[in-house]
Design a protein around this motif. Structure first.
Motif, PDB file in Angstrom:
ATOM      1  N   TRP A 185     -22.439  -5.324 -61.621  1.00  0.00           N
ATOM      2  CA  TRP A 185     -21.505  -6.407 -61.331  1.00  0.00           C
ATOM      3  C   TRP A 185     -21.513  -6.673 -59.840  1.00  0.00           C
ATOM      4  O   TRP A 185     -21.496  -5.752 -59.034  1.00  0.00           O
ATOM      5  CB  TRP A 185     -20.086  -6.035 -61.756  1.00  0.00           C
ATOM      6  N   ASP A 186     -21.482  -7.950 -59.469  1.00  0.00           N
ATOM      7  CA  ASP A 186     -21.441  -8.339 -58.059  1.00  0.00           C
ATOM      8  C   ASP A 186     -20.176  -9.133 -57.782  1.00  0.00           C
ATOM      9  O   ASP A 186     -19.870 -10.102 -58.477  1.00  0.00           O
ATOM     10  CB  ASP A 186     -22.657  -9.196 -57.691  1.00  0.00           C
ATOM     11  N   TYR A 187     -19.458  -8.711 -56.753  1.00  0.00           N
ATOM     12  CA  TYR A 187     -18.281  -9.422 -56.263  1.00  0.00           C
ATOM     13  C   TYR A 187     -18.668  -9.986 -54.899  1.00  0.00           C
ATOM     14  O   TYR A 187     -18.909  -9.237 -53.958  1.00  0.00           O
ATOM     15  CB  TYR A 187     -17.086  -8.478 -56.124  1.00  0.00           C
ATOM     16  N   VAL A 188     -18.746 -11.293 -54.807  1.00  0.00           N
ATOM     17  CA  VAL A 188     -19.175 -11.958 -53.576  1.00  0.00           C
ATOM     18  C   VAL A 188     -18.039 -12.816 -53.058  1.00  0.00           C
ATOM     19  O   VAL A 188     -17.417 -13.569 -53.812  1.00  0.00           O
ATOM     20  CB  VAL A 188     -20.427 -12.828 -53.826  1.00  0.00           C
TER      21      VAL A 188
ATOM     22  N   PRO B 164     -27.868 -10.993 -65.448  1.00  0.00           N
ATOM     23  CA  PRO B 164     -28.133 -11.506 -66.793  1.00  0.00           C
ATOM     24  C   PRO B 164     -28.960 -10.562 -67.661  1.00  0.00           C
ATOM     25  O   PRO B 164     -28.823 -10.577 -68.870  1.00  0.00           O
ATOM     26  CB  PRO B 164     -28.878 -12.820 -66.542  1.00  0.00           C
ATOM     27  N   PHE B 165     -29.799  -9.735 -67.056  1.00  0.00           N
ATOM     28  CA  PHE B 165     -30.655  -8.859 -67.839  1.00  0.00           C
ATOM     29  C   PHE B 165     -30.173  -7.413 -67.818  1.00  0.00           C
ATOM     30  O   PHE B 165     -30.736  -6.567 -68.485  1.00  0.00           O
ATOM     31  CB  PHE B 165     -32.097  -8.947 -67.340  1.00  0.00           C
TER      32      PHE B 165
END
Length: 156
Positions: free
Chosen positions: A71-74, A65-66
């Motif tokens: 980017w995270d792909y979980v 958000p900040f």
């Protein structure tokens, strides 16, 4: 005495049937998040734009958000009878939106058991939920065999 025996027998039978039975409960695998495979990650190259990464990997599950550069792909697979498998890929972009770093967590070596169930969603009224064919005695309505509306004549 006979009444007491009946009460005890009934109590034991109800207890066994209600929740203390030895019958197993059906469980199923629960996949959550972005499907992440080694093949997808191997296509990522430093210098790719965010649009190119989106084409290969899809939209990320989490965007910081900040810091929009991460980017995270979980992907989490809660196996019904075997535990939890989790995979995570974190992508970092530079200020121009180019891919800088790819970080992986989890075991990407094995294949994921992916369900190929194509009968997702509710069945229509004229469709057999098991086979997907029209139910006996009815025709599935398609544009080709849809009944044409008949005009209603006013009665006097």
């Amino acid at each position: 005495m006979q009444k007491l025996t009946r009460i005890i027998t009934l109590s034991v039978a109800l207890t066994v049937v209600s929740g203390c039975s030895y019958v197993g409960v059906y469980k199923r695998d629960i996949p959550q998040g972005n499907l992440v495979t080694q093949e997808m990650v191997s296509q990522l190259q430093p210098g790719m734009t965010q649009e190119q990464v989106t084409y290969v990997m899809g939209r990320p599950l989490l965007e910081a958000p900040f810091d929009t550069r991460e980017w995270d792909y979980v992907y989490r697979l809660d196996k019904a009878y075997a535990g939890v498998e989790q995979r995570r890929v974190t992508l970092t972009f530079d200020n121009t939106g180019r891919l800088m770093n790819v970080a992986q967590q989890g075991d990407f070596s094995g294949d994921l058991p992916i369900s190929t169930d194509t009968s997702a969603g509710p069945a229509t009224e004229t469709t057999d939920p098991i086979t997907g064919n029209a139910t006996p005695g009815q025709r599935a309505t398609t544009p080709e065999n849809a009944p044409t509306p008949q005009p209603v004549m006013p009665t006097e």
